[in-house]
Design a protein around this motif. Structure first.
Motif, short mmCIF file in Angstrom:
data_model
loop_
_atom_site.label_atom_id
_atom_site.label_comp_id
_atom_site.label_asym_id
_atom_site.label_seq_id
_atom_site.Cartn_x
_atom_site.Cartn_y
_atom_site.Cartn_z
N GLU A 46 0.84 -1.20 0.00
CA GLU A 46 0.00 0.00 0.00
C GLU A 46 0.88 1.25 0.00
O GLU A 46 2.09 1.15 0.16
CB GLU A 46 -0.90 -0.02 1.24
CG GLU A 46 -1.83 -1.21 1.25
CD GLU A 46 -2.68 -1.22 2.50
OE1 GLU A 46 -3.77 -0.67 2.44
OE2 GLU A 46 -2.24 -1.76 3.51
N SER A 47 0.25 2.41 -0.13
CA SER A 47 1.05 3.63 -0.21
C SER A 47 1.86 3.80 1.07
O SER A 47 1.37 3.54 2.16
CB SER A 47 0.16 4.84 -0.46
OG SER A 47 -0.89 4.88 0.45
N LEU A 266 -4.81 -8.84 2.97
CA LEU A 266 -4.85 -8.02 1.76
C LEU A 266 -5.67 -8.74 0.68
O LEU A 266 -6.48 -8.13 -0.02
CB LEU A 266 -3.41 -7.80 1.28
CG LEU A 266 -3.10 -6.52 0.53
CD1 LEU A 266 -3.54 -5.30 1.31
CD2 LEU A 266 -1.61 -6.44 0.25
N ALA A 269 -9.31 -8.54 1.28
CA ALA A 269 -9.89 -7.20 1.26
C ALA A 269 -10.24 -6.74 -0.13
O ALA A 269 -10.82 -5.68 -0.31
CB ALA A 269 -8.93 -6.20 1.91
N ALA A 281 -12.20 -6.33 5.89
CA ALA A 281 -11.29 -5.20 6.00
C ALA A 281 -10.21 -5.49 7.03
O ALA A 281 -10.41 -6.30 7.94
CB ALA A 281 -12.06 -3.95 6.38
N ILE A 282 -9.06 -4.86 6.86
CA ILE A 282 -8.02 -4.99 7.88
C ILE A 282 -8.30 -3.94 8.94
O ILE A 282 -8.49 -2.78 8.64
CB ILE A 282 -6.62 -4.74 7.27
CG1 ILE A 282 -6.42 -5.63 6.05
CG2 ILE A 282 -5.54 -4.97 8.31
CD1 ILE A 282 -5.10 -5.41 5.35
N LYS A 283 -8.33 -4.36 10.19
CA LYS A 283 -8.68 -3.40 11.25
C LYS A 283 -7.55 -2.39 11.43
O LYS A 283 -6.40 -2.65 11.06
CB LYS A 283 -8.97 -4.14 12.55
CG LYS A 283 -7.74 -4.81 13.12
CD LYS A 283 -8.03 -5.52 14.43
CE LYS A 283 -6.73 -6.16 14.93
NZ LYS A 283 -6.89 -7.10 15.99
N GLY A 284 -7.88 -1.25 12.04
CA GLY A 284 -6.88 -0.23 12.33
C GLY A 284 -6.36 0.43 11.08
O GLY A 284 -6.93 0.30 10.01
N ARG A 285 -5.26 1.14 11.25
CA ARG A 285 -4.68 1.83 10.10
C ARG A 285 -3.17 1.72 10.15
O ARG A 285 -2.60 1.37 11.18
CB ARG A 285 -5.11 3.29 10.10
CG ARG A 285 -4.85 3.99 11.41
CD ARG A 285 -5.60 5.30 11.45
NE ARG A 285 -4.75 6.37 10.99
CZ ARG A 285 -4.89 7.65 11.38
NH1 ARG A 285 -5.85 7.99 12.19
NH2 ARG A 285 -4.09 8.57 10.94
N ARG A 301 -2.49 -4.64 13.91
CA ARG A 301 -3.62 -4.89 13.03
C ARG A 301 -3.83 -6.38 12.78
O ARG A 301 -4.73 -6.77 12.05
CB ARG A 301 -3.39 -4.18 11.69
CG ARG A 301 -3.05 -2.72 11.84
CD ARG A 301 -2.76 -2.08 10.51
NE ARG A 301 -3.96 -1.91 9.73
CZ ARG A 301 -3.97 -1.55 8.44
NH1 ARG A 301 -2.83 -1.34 7.81
NH2 ARG A 301 -5.10 -1.40 7.79
N ASP B 195 -6.30 3.36 -0.09
CA ASP B 195 -5.52 2.13 -0.18
C ASP B 195 -6.40 0.90 -0.07
O ASP B 195 -7.50 0.96 0.47
CB ASP B 195 -4.50 2.11 0.96
CG ASP B 195 -3.16 2.60 0.48
OD1 ASP B 195 -2.82 2.26 -0.66
OD2 ASP B 195 -2.48 3.30 1.23
N VAL B 196 -5.87 -0.21 -0.56
CA VAL B 196 -6.65 -1.44 -0.63
C VAL B 196 -7.33 -1.80 0.69
O VAL B 196 -8.53 -2.06 0.73
CB VAL B 196 -5.76 -2.62 -1.07
CG1 VAL B 196 -6.58 -3.86 -1.27
CG2 VAL B 196 -5.02 -2.26 -2.34
N SER B 197 -6.55 -1.78 1.79
CA SER B 197 -7.12 -2.25 3.05
C SER B 197 -8.19 -1.28 3.56
O SER B 197 -9.18 -1.69 4.16
CB SER B 197 -6.03 -2.44 4.09
OG SER B 197 -5.44 -1.21 4.41
N VAL B 198 -8.00 0.02 3.31
CA VAL B 198 -8.97 1.01 3.76
C VAL B 198 -10.21 0.96 2.87
O VAL B 198 -11.34 1.15 3.32
CB VAL B 198 -8.33 2.41 3.71
CG1 VAL B 198 -9.27 3.43 4.29
CG2 VAL B 198 -7.01 2.42 4.43
N ALA B 200 -11.69 -1.53 1.52
CA ALA B 200 -12.64 -2.56 1.93
C ALA B 200 -13.53 -2.06 3.06
O ALA B 200 -14.74 -2.26 3.06
CB ALA B 200 -11.89 -3.81 2.36
N GLU B 201 -12.90 -1.37 4.01
CA GLU B 201 -13.64 -0.82 5.14
C GLU B 201 -14.74 0.14 4.67
O GLU B 201 -15.88 0.07 5.12
CB GLU B 201 -12.69 0.04 5.98
CG GLU B 201 -12.23 -0.54 7.25
CD GLU B 201 -11.19 0.39 7.84
OE1 GLU B 201 -11.52 1.56 8.09
OE2 GLU B 201 -10.04 -0.06 8.03
N ASN B 204 -17.56 -1.56 2.86
CA ASN B 204 -18.47 -2.23 3.80
C ASN B 204 -19.38 -1.22 4.49
O ASN B 204 -20.57 -1.46 4.67
CB ASN B 204 -17.67 -3.01 4.85
CG ASN B 204 -17.12 -4.29 4.27
OD1 ASN B 204 -17.62 -4.79 3.26
ND2 ASN B 204 -16.08 -4.83 4.89
#
Lengths: 339, 338, 386
Positions: A46-47, A266, A269, A281-285, A301, B195-198, B200-201, B204
């Motif tokens: 990711e970025s 990943l 997601a 989704a992956i929790k947190g940031r 996470r 970003d990919v992981s965000v 998805a959140e 949802n």
């Protein structure tokens, strides 16, 4: 790891740090990978994971306030006994300039930033050729035309006389690819070359790169955040998270037997065509990358983390099977998470 | 899929053109028809995905149906909850202002869409304040409520946007859009910048809120897999025209327009074992100021015949609820996603 | 207590404390408004901070000019014509240190050949400087207060920090007093330009279309006219019999008439840029009136840029006034401004012989430089969200 003929490029324990007022940002910290001949290595993340900095560092292009603290980069051009030690070359030296654009080339996400707006396509490709290859102007022009044909630009004679702004996004990306490949490099680094493009144009460019790789017999390092693209282009894949390679394996294993929790999350997601259920989704940031403690960065996470271990020390890299490396305590002793 | 088949919004003959200017005194030398006489409807509680390549007019469509840009022609019927369709184009700007709260928008760039000088309370409270829906303590309570439902910490409403990451900012933007209890939301590429992981959140969150509030959404995106995930029906645009509309599965697995077929084959599949053969589109997107005669897609279409160069095909119902604008729509056998 | 904790525990505790501290600081950062963020960034710009303090010092001296200057500006002293500046000393001829600063008084002599006054320092006496001295007669400070204290003075004899001019007037007093007109002309001129720029730039950017094209062409025309001839032409039309105040106002208006174009462009450009921002569209979609959008989103958005541009426009105004007055086209003596004072140094012979007549020039350069430093800092800090 001596001059092994399988690999064209070896990167060992590379560290690139950025020094900011408010702390040290370890953009790349301890990255290892090899690029095989005529194969494609995908770097995905990711970025802010350091994938772009990694690519720049291979060519010894140092971004402002950054420094390569450690690491070895060996380039093994075919027919040469001794590998070139890129890490020993000064970023402004003549030696590295001979490598850039000649042995290793690079294309970027936004072609407009690397094409000069005040020169025609012809002049830019010609310059690249005359800089590295001993060709006179006539020959250079011939090669330029040939390259444009090769990258599938329609009406190449006309395009040669045009300026970058006269081309569409896809055409620009092709023109930049033509320029990058004009010296027959051994390695092409592609830094998100299709991210700014539409899907149909992306399909064109991906197709083109696959063709060129075959016909020019080169290796590609393909950097992207898109798992779909990785599945199409890569042979081997590095998954990066916050400056570290967390998983390194071949593409099939990555999609069918991902082992690092981050890679697994990943993959869960992304929306898929054949799957109607809910995305996970992956929790947190992603934490602020400045002054991070030396533990597993994914720990906060991760849903498989081991309390008292993952948040205490940095996980080493484990080889779980041939050519599959995972940086996670779950695989300590070569076993999987379940035993 | 959706029980309630009453239309929430119905668009007829919608046209939006931009002048092409040239020279010292900006003489108008032509027009770009970004939205070229479109007809479609979205049912109550439905999510319509809108896909197309950059420059095809999808963002302009999103803004014109909210009258954020004034359309040049056409009718937009909207159901404000009283069961009947009202043409919002007949309202004066002044009159329409009090109805705006029912139709909101979420933007692509979460950095440009939030005024950096305002706190979250001000930003999310703005639609409530300007429409006199709530004031003072009441306004703050409502803001807390929507901010919480968008998954943000209510303690943070006094913070400024610079305190938040991209994904959180997009949550704020969602909270703002939902604060005045709208019936219809245009979401213009709401996850493209994430970003990919965000991503998805946020997807949802969209799904949950849509179901919970029975929202009608026009979901604009260029990422076909995202649209697949979120939409009930999908519309495909090409150079200002709609070329195909159908129920999502139907459109993806059984496309009836050659352009849709190419789009579907271009989606990168996150599976290395899938056969990588695909249709590669020749040529480039024509300019909307000077589109080709007949079907706009014919110069690039592999099935093109003489009639395609002369006659512009209209959007026609091929099967039940499956519309396509192609002379040979019912004759061709096209490939969907694998 | 610490003894009972193992090293690791101590470390953990320290870390917790540190992260708690960071959290509190973050809290402040997160709830910091634009003004606070701009100030935070401006503070980091050392040169700008230095510039700003000098600029404020200048405005301060301009306001309290009567208090700071030791002599009245028209007070002549035949005895001291073209007297050189006196050095302020702490250490006397014998190498003895004095806590109170002093000057050696000047003794005059007439050169028998050229009949010019020649000044030499009389080292037998010392004129000590005293601060907050009482004056014999009271004077009015800023026209309101009757005061009889001056910032400094000496008990016997006179002090000329910058020397004197051809009529034996104290140049320090005149220069400081002149700053009142010179620095205020910048402020007032910029204020008038600001109003003109906002109105025309606002109309241009907000309505667009034909009006926009027209205004832009007018601005281009205004900018393309060479400045000095335009000033000269305009100021030649000021009637000779106008009083100093009228001339002052006229000059200000001339300067701002020429200067508003650039500001109008900034306003227009910024307005066009901000109108495109998604949050402005969002406000519109929320149902906000145009006037609400302008007041709550557009104005605050470009205010910081306006302030920067205004700051950077002040030096132009000041230099304009100085140039005009220097050429004899602006303010005229007996009005004292930096420009009129510099008129005395128009010919080379005078400058070569009495270089201290250039002191007002140093003031001009210092002030303009400092305000530019400050403007640069403001510009860098103006958009804290990048």
């Amino acid at each position: 790891m001596e001059n092994n003929n399988e690999n064209i490029l070896q990167v060992q324990n590379m560290h690139v740090y950025f020094y900011h007022d408010h702390g040290v940002l370890k953009a790349v910290s301890g990255v290892n990978f090899e690029v095989d001949k005529q194969k494609t290595l995908g770097i995905v993340g990711e970025s802010g994971c350091g994938k772009s900095v990694t690519a720049h560092s291979l060519l010894r292009i140092m971004l402002p306030r950054s420094k390569m603290e450690q690491g070895k980069i060996y380039l093994n051009p075919p027919g040469q006994k001794e590998p070139l030690k890129l890490h020993q070359m000064h970023p402004k030296s003549k030696n590295i300039r001979r490598v850039r654009g000649n042995l290793i080339s690079m294309i970027f996400q936004e072609p407009m930033t690397s094409l000069s707006p005040v020169h025609t396509i012809e002049n830019q490709i010609k310059e690249a050729i005359t800089l590295h290859r001993e060709k006179d102007k006539k020959e250079a022009q011939k090669i330029a035309l040939e390259m444009l044909k090769k990258v599938g630009i329609s009406d190449p004679e006309q395009r040669l006389t045009e300026y970058p702004h006269q081309l569409s996004g896809g055409m620009r990306q092709r023109a930049m690819t033509a320029m990058a490949l004009s010296c027959n490099p051994y390695i092409l680094i592609a830094d998100e070359p299709t991210t700014a493009l539409d899907v149909t144009v992306q399909a064109q460019i991906l197709d083109l790169m696959a063709d060129l790789q075959k016909s020019l017999a080169m290796s590609i390092i393909y950097i992207t955040h898109d798992m779909g693209v990785i599945a199409e282009v890569a042979d081997e894949v590095c998954v990066m998270y916050l400056g570290k390679v967390v998983e390194y394996t071949d593409v099939d294993t990555l999609f069918y037997n991902a082992q690092h929790p981050y890679t697994q999350s990943l993959l869960n997601a992304i929306p898929r065509m054949d799957y109607e259920g809910r995305l996970e989704a992956i929790k947190g940031r992603v934490p602020e990358p400045v002054d991070l403690p030396e533990v597993c960065h994914f720990y906060p996470r991760c849903d498989q983390s081991i309390e008292g271990k993952c948040n205490q020390e940095e996980p080493p890299v484990f080889q779980t099977e041939e050519g599959h490396r995972v940086k996670c305590f779950l695989y300590e002793g070569g076993s999987g998470p379940d035993g | 899929m959706v029980e309630n088949q009453k239309p929430q919004i119905k668009v007829e003959n919608l046209l939006k053109k931009f002048p092409v200017e040239k020279g010292f005194f900006k003489r108008v030398v032509g027009h770009i028809k970004a939205v070229n006489r479109l007809n479609f409807k979205i049912d109550m509680g439905e999510v319509l995905g809108l896909v197309g390549e950059s420059g095809c007019g999808k963002t302009t469509l999103g803004q014109t149906i909210l009258r954020a840009m004034e359309p040049d022609d056409g009718k937009i019927y909207f159901n404000f909850g009283n069961g009947e369709l009202q043409n919002i184009m007949e309202m004066s700007k002044r009159e329409f202002r009090s109805y705006r709260r029912y139709m909101q928008m979420i933007f692509q760039d979460p950095f440009s869409s939030l005024d950096p000088r305002k706190t979250i309370l001000d930003i999310v409270g703005e639609p409530l304040k300007v429409n006199n829906i709530a004031r003072g303590k009441e306004l703050e309570n409502r803001v807390r409520e929507v901010v919480a439902s968008a998954g943000l910490n209510v303690e943070h409403i006094r913070r400024f946007p610079h305190a938040f990451s991209g994904g959180q900012r997009q949550r704020i933007a969602i909270a703002r859009a939902l604060a005045p209890n709208p019936r219809f939301v245009v979401a213009d590429e709401p996850v493209s910048a994430l970003d990919v992981s965000v991503r998805a959140e946020i997807l949802n969150l969209f799904k949950d809120l849509q179901e919970e509030l029975e929202l009608t959404i026009l979901f604009i995106a260029h990422d076909l897999s995202v649209v697949r995930y979120i939409s009930d029906r999908v519309a495909v645009m090409y150079v200002g025209k709609m070329v195909e509309i159908a129920e999502t599965r139907e459109l993806y697995f059984n496309p009836q327009h050659p352009y849709t077929e190419v789009l579907m084959s271009a989606i990168p599949v996150p599976d290395p074992r899938v056969d990588k053969e695909r249709k590669i589109l020749e040529g480039e997107v024509p300019s909307a100021s000077n589109p080709p005669a007949g079907c706009y897609f014919h110069p690039r279409c592999e099935y093109s015949q003489d009639i395609c160069q002369k006659q512009t095909p209209e959007l026609e119902e091929i099967r039940e609820d499956h519309y396509a604008a192609c002379h040979f729509a019912d004759k061709l056998t096209l490939r969907g996603v694998k | 207590m610490a003894d009972f904790l193992s090293g690791e525990e101590q470390q953990a505790e320290q870390q917790e404390e540190r992260s708690l501290k960071a959290q509190i600081e973050d809290q402040e950062y997160y709830t910091a408004s634009q003004k606070e963020l701009v100030w935070q960034r401006f503070k980091k710009h050392r040169l700008a901070l230095f510039g700003a303090s000098i600029v404020f010092l200048f405005y301060f001296t301009a306001i309290f000019a009567e208090f700071i200057i030791p002599y009245r500006i028209f007070e002549r002293d035949r005895q001291y014509v073209h007297a050189p500046p006196q050095r302020v000393r702490f250490i006397d001829d014998q190498g003895q240190f004095h806590l109170r600063p002093f000057v050696y008084p000047l003794s005059t002599e007439r050169d028998s050949r050229t009949f010019e006054l020649v000044f030499t320092e009389d080292k037998s006496e010392k004129n000590f400087l005293y601060f907050f001295v009482e004056t014999e007669e009271s004077y009015s400070l800023m026209r309101f207060f009757e005061v009889n204290t001056k910032l400094f003075g000496s008990e016997n004899g006179r002090i000329f920090l910058f020397g004197t001019d051809s009529l034996g007037r104290d140049l320090f007093s005149r220069t400081v007093y002149a700053s009142r007109i010179s620095v205020s002309i910048g402020l007032i001129g910029v204020f008038v330009s600001f109003i003109l720029g906002c109105i025309f730039g606002g109309i241009s950017g907000y309505f667009g279309g034909k009006i926009d094209v027209l205004i832009q062409r007018v601005i281009e025309f205004l900018i393309s006219i060479p400045r000095i001839p335009l000033w000269m032409a305009l100021s030649a039309s000021i009637p000779q019999d106008w009083g100093p105040l009228q001339v002052y106002m006229a000059i200000t208006i001339i300067l701002s008439l020429v200067g508003w174009g650039g500001l109008a462009r900034v306003v227009r450009g910024k307005l066009l840029e901000l109108r495109e921002e998604d949050y402005v569209t969002a406000a519109k979609i929320a149902g906000a009136r145009e006037s609400t959008i302008i007041v709550s989103h557009l104005l605050p958005g470009f205010m910081s840029y306006l302030i920067v541009n205004l700051t950077l426009a002040i030096p132009g105004m000041i230099l304009g006034e100085t140039a005009l007055s220097f050429l004899g086209l602006g303010l005229r003596p007996p009005v004292v401004s930096w420009g009129t004072l510099l008129q005395a140094s128009q010919n080379f012979r005078t400058v070569a012989r009495y270089p201290w007549l250039m002191f007002p020039g140093i003031f001009v350069v210092t002030f303009v430089l400092c305000i530019n430093f400050m403007g640069d800092g403001l510009r860098d800090a103006a958009d804290p969200y990048k």
